[in-house]
Design a protein around this motif. Structure first.
Motif, PDB file in Angstrom:
ATOM      1  N   MET A 153       0.839  -1.172   0.000  1.00 51.87           N
ATOM      2  CA  MET A 153       0.000   0.000   0.000  1.00 51.87           C
ATOM      3  C   MET A 153       0.891   1.244   0.000  1.00 51.87           C
ATOM      4  O   MET A 153       1.858   1.324   0.729  1.00 51.87           O
ATOM      5  N   SER A 154       0.550   2.206  -0.815  1.00 48.19           N
ATOM      6  CA  SER A 154       1.371   3.408  -0.915  1.00 48.19           C
ATOM      7  C   SER A 154       1.016   4.404   0.183  1.00 48.19           C
ATOM      8  O   SER A 154      -0.073   4.378   0.755  1.00 48.19           O
ATOM      9  N   ALA A 155       1.945   5.298   0.445  1.00 45.60           N
ATOM     10  CA  ALA A 155       1.733   6.323   1.472  1.00 45.60           C
ATOM     11  C   ALA A 155       0.744   7.373   0.952  1.00 45.60           C
ATOM     12  O   ALA A 155       0.664   7.618  -0.252  1.00 45.60           O
ATOM     13  N   PRO A 156      -0.005   7.994   1.844  1.00 43.41           N
ATOM     14  CA  PRO A 156      -0.949   9.028   1.407  1.00 43.41           C
ATOM     15  C   PRO A 156      -0.194  10.236   0.849  1.00 43.41           C
ATOM     16  O   PRO A 156       0.942  10.508   1.234  1.00 43.41           O
ATOM     17  N   ARG A 157      -0.842  10.951  -0.071  1.00 46.67           N
ATOM     18  CA  ARG A 157      -0.223  12.131  -0.665  1.00 46.67           C
ATOM     19  C   ARG A 157      -0.056  13.229   0.367  1.00 46.67           C
ATOM     20  O   ARG A 157      -0.935  13.446   1.195  1.00 46.67           O
ATOM     21  N   ASP A 158       1.035  13.910   0.284  1.00 48.87           N
ATOM     22  CA  ASP A 158       1.298  15.049   1.161  1.00 48.87           C
ATOM     23  C   ASP A 158       1.102  16.317   0.327  1.00 48.87           C
ATOM     24  O   ASP A 158       2.015  16.823  -0.311  1.00 48.87           O
ATOM     25  N   TYR A 159      -0.128  16.822   0.327  1.00 45.04           N
ATOM     26  CA  TYR A 159      -0.473  17.961  -0.518  1.00 45.04           C
ATOM     27  C   TYR A 159       0.287  19.221  -0.121  1.00 45.04           C
ATOM     28  O   TYR A 159       0.648  20.026  -0.969  1.00 45.04           O
ATOM     29  N   LYS A 160       0.531  19.401   1.153  1.00 45.21           N
ATOM     30  CA  LYS A 160       1.277  20.575   1.603  1.00 45.21           C
ATOM     31  C   LYS A 160       2.701  20.547   1.052  1.00 45.21           C
ATOM     32  O   LYS A 160       3.221  21.574   0.611  1.00 45.21           O
ATOM     33  N   ALA A 161       3.326  19.384   1.058  1.00 43.75           N
ATOM     34  CA  ALA A 161       4.680  19.263   0.522  1.00 43.75           C
ATOM     35  C   ALA A 161       4.689  19.485  -0.993  1.00 43.75           C
ATOM     36  O   ALA A 161       5.601  20.124  -1.523  1.00 43.75           O
ATOM     37  N   GLU A 162       3.667  18.978  -1.685  1.00 39.69           N
ATOM     38  CA  GLU A 162       3.580  19.197  -3.131  1.00 39.69           C
ATOM     39  C   GLU A 162       3.478  20.681  -3.436  1.00 39.69           C
ATOM     40  O   GLU A 162       4.134  21.184  -4.337  1.00 39.69           O
ATOM     41  N   TYR A 163       2.648  21.395  -2.697  1.00 37.46           N
ATOM     42  CA  TYR A 163       2.495  22.825  -2.927  1.00 37.46           C
ATOM     43  C   TYR A 163       3.808  23.551  -2.622  1.00 37.46           C
ATOM     44  O   TYR A 163       4.267  24.388  -3.387  1.00 37.46           O
ATOM     45  N   ARG A 164       4.409  23.206  -1.509  1.00 36.47           N
ATOM     46  CA  ARG A 164       5.657  23.851  -1.092  1.00 36.47           C
ATOM     47  C   ARG A 164       6.786  23.593  -2.088  1.00 36.47           C
ATOM     48  O   ARG A 164       7.555  24.493  -2.425  1.00 36.47           O
ATOM     49  N   ASN A 165       6.867  22.382  -2.594  1.00 38.03           N
ATOM     50  CA  ASN A 165       7.989  22.000  -3.461  1.00 38.03           C
ATOM     51  C   ASN A 165       7.758  22.261  -4.947  1.00 38.03           C
ATOM     52  O   ASN A 165       8.715  22.304  -5.708  1.00 38.03           O
ATOM     53  N   TYR A 166       6.507  22.405  -5.374  1.00 35.94           N
ATOM     54  CA  TYR A 166       6.273  22.556  -6.807  1.00 35.94           C
ATOM     55  C   TYR A 166       5.211  23.607  -7.120  1.00 35.94           C
ATOM     56  O   TYR A 166       5.485  24.619  -7.739  1.00 35.94           O
ATOM     57  N   GLN A 167       3.990  23.380  -6.671  1.00 39.38           N
ATOM     58  CA  GLN A 167       2.866  24.225  -7.075  1.00 39.38           C
ATOM     59  C   GLN A 167       2.944  25.638  -6.533  1.00 39.38           C
ATOM     60  O   GLN A 167       2.368  26.554  -7.106  1.00 39.38           O
ATOM     61  N   GLY A 168       3.662  25.854  -5.446  1.00 43.18           N
ATOM     62  CA  GLY A 168       3.757  27.172  -4.842  1.00 43.18           C
ATOM     63  C   GLY A 168       4.873  28.031  -5.398  1.00 43.18           C
ATOM     64  O   GLY A 168       5.022  29.187  -5.013  1.00 43.18           O
ATOM     65  N   LYS A 169       5.664  27.481  -6.295  1.00 44.39           N
ATOM     66  CA  LYS A 169       6.760  28.255  -6.871  1.00 44.39           C
ATOM     67  C   LYS A 169       6.201  29.332  -7.805  1.00 44.39           C
ATOM     68  O   LYS A 169       5.203  29.121  -8.479  1.00 44.39           O
ATOM     69  N   PRO A 170       6.832  30.495  -7.851  1.00 41.77           N
ATOM     70  CA  PRO A 170       6.319  31.605  -8.662  1.00 41.77           C
ATOM     71  C   PRO A 170       6.072  31.235 -10.122  1.00 41.77           C
ATOM     72  O   PRO A 170       5.070  31.658 -10.710  1.00 41.77           O
ATOM     73  N   GLU A 171       6.950  30.431 -10.708  1.00 41.18           N
ATOM     74  CA  GLU A 171       6.773  30.025 -12.108  1.00 41.18           C
ATOM     75  C   GLU A 171       5.495  29.217 -12.289  1.00 41.18           C
ATOM     76  O   GLU A 171       4.739  29.419 -13.245  1.00 41.18           O
ATOM     77  N   GLN A 172       5.209  28.311 -11.364  1.00 39.44           N
ATOM     78  CA  GLN A 172       4.010  27.480 -11.461  1.00 39.44           C
ATOM     79  C   GLN A 172       2.752  28.293 -11.189  1.00 39.44           C
ATOM     80  O   GLN A 172       1.709  28.065 -11.808  1.00 39.44           O
ATOM     81  N   ILE A 173       2.838  29.238 -10.287  1.00 44.31           N
ATOM     82  CA  ILE A 173       1.687  30.109 -10.020  1.00 44.31           C
ATOM     83  C   ILE A 173       1.350  30.910 -11.272  1.00 44.31           C
ATOM     84  O   ILE A 173       0.182  31.056 -11.636  1.00 44.31           O
ATOM     85  N   LYS A 174       2.377  31.403 -11.963  1.00 47.71           N
ATOM     86  CA  LYS A 174       2.167  32.168 -13.195  1.00 47.71           C
ATOM     87  C   LYS A 174       1.539  31.291 -14.281  1.00 47.71           C
ATOM     88  O   LYS A 174       0.607  31.706 -14.971  1.00 47.71           O
ATOM     89  N   ARG A 175       2.023  30.061 -14.416  1.00 48.98           N
ATOM     90  CA  ARG A 175       1.462  29.139 -15.415  1.00 48.98           C
ATOM     91  C   ARG A 175       0.005  28.812 -15.112  1.00 48.98           C
ATOM     92  O   ARG A 175      -0.836  28.768 -16.002  1.00 48.98           O
ATOM     93  N   ARG A 176      -0.291  28.560 -13.832  1.00 43.39           N
ATOM     94  CA  ARG A 176      -1.665  28.246 -13.436  1.00 43.39           C
ATOM     95  C   ARG A 176      -2.580  29.437 -13.714  1.00 43.39           C
ATOM     96  O   ARG A 176      -3.716  29.271 -14.169  1.00 43.39           O
ATOM     97  N   SER A 177      -2.066  30.622 -13.485  1.00 44.03           N
ATOM     98  CA  SER A 177      -2.833  31.833 -13.757  1.00 44.03           C
ATOM     99  C   SER A 177      -3.185  31.930 -15.233  1.00 44.03           C
ATOM    100  O   SER A 177      -4.312  32.289 -15.597  1.00 44.03           O
ATOM    101  N   LYS A 178      -2.246  31.590 -16.115  1.00 47.03           N
ATOM    102  CA  LYS A 178      -2.494  31.619 -17.558  1.00 47.03           C
ATOM    103  C   LYS A 178      -3.544  30.584 -17.958  1.00 47.03           C
ATOM    104  O   LYS A 178      -4.413  30.843 -18.780  1.00 47.03           O
ATOM    105  N   ARG A 179      -3.474  29.386 -17.370  1.00 44.70           N
ATOM    106  CA  ARG A 179      -4.464  28.344 -17.668  1.00 44.70           C
ATOM    107  C   ARG A 179      -5.853  28.780 -17.212  1.00 44.70           C
ATOM    108  O   ARG A 179      -6.836  28.598 -17.937  1.00 44.70           O
ATOM    109  N   ASN A 180      -5.924  29.361 -16.022  1.00 43.76           N
ATOM    110  CA  ASN A 180      -7.214  29.834 -15.514  1.00 43.76           C
ATOM    111  C   ASN A 180      -7.762  30.955 -16.384  1.00 43.76           C
ATOM    112  O   ASN A 180      -8.966  31.019 -16.639  1.00 43.76           O
ATOM    113  N   SER A 181      -6.881  31.822 -16.852  1.00 40.71           N
ATOM    114  CA  SER A 181      -7.297  32.916 -17.729  1.00 40.71           C
ATOM    115  C   SER A 181      -7.870  32.369 -19.037  1.00 40.71           C
ATOM    116  O   SER A 181      -8.902  32.842 -19.517  1.00 40.71           O
TER     117      SER A 181
END
Length: 76
Positions: A1-29
């Protein structure tokens, strides 16, 4: 059985980076632009595709609605 996802770590290590925030903003736009052009019901459950594959080009003429399978298969 795999370990549960750590969403806070994912955000901290990838999704929260300025480059990713900018990309997500473009997709939402792009999604907002398509919703305005086609309507909410027309894009429900579908992806907004960039014809020229440039996610920074959110011109109305560059956006189209695709199924998730077609859009994501094309990006591979």
């Amino acid at each position: 059985m795999s370990a549960p996802r750590d969403y806070k770590a994912e955000y901290r290590n990838y999704q929260g980076k300025p480059e990713q925030i900018k990309r997500r903003s473009k997709r939402n736009s792009a999604r907002r632009i398509a919703r305005k052009k086609y309507g909410s019901l027309a894009i429900k459950g579908l992806d907004v595709d960039h014809r020229d594959r440039n996610p920074n080009n959110n011109a109305v003429s560059n956006l189209r609605i695709q199924t998730k399978r077609v859009n994501r298969g094309r990006n591979g």
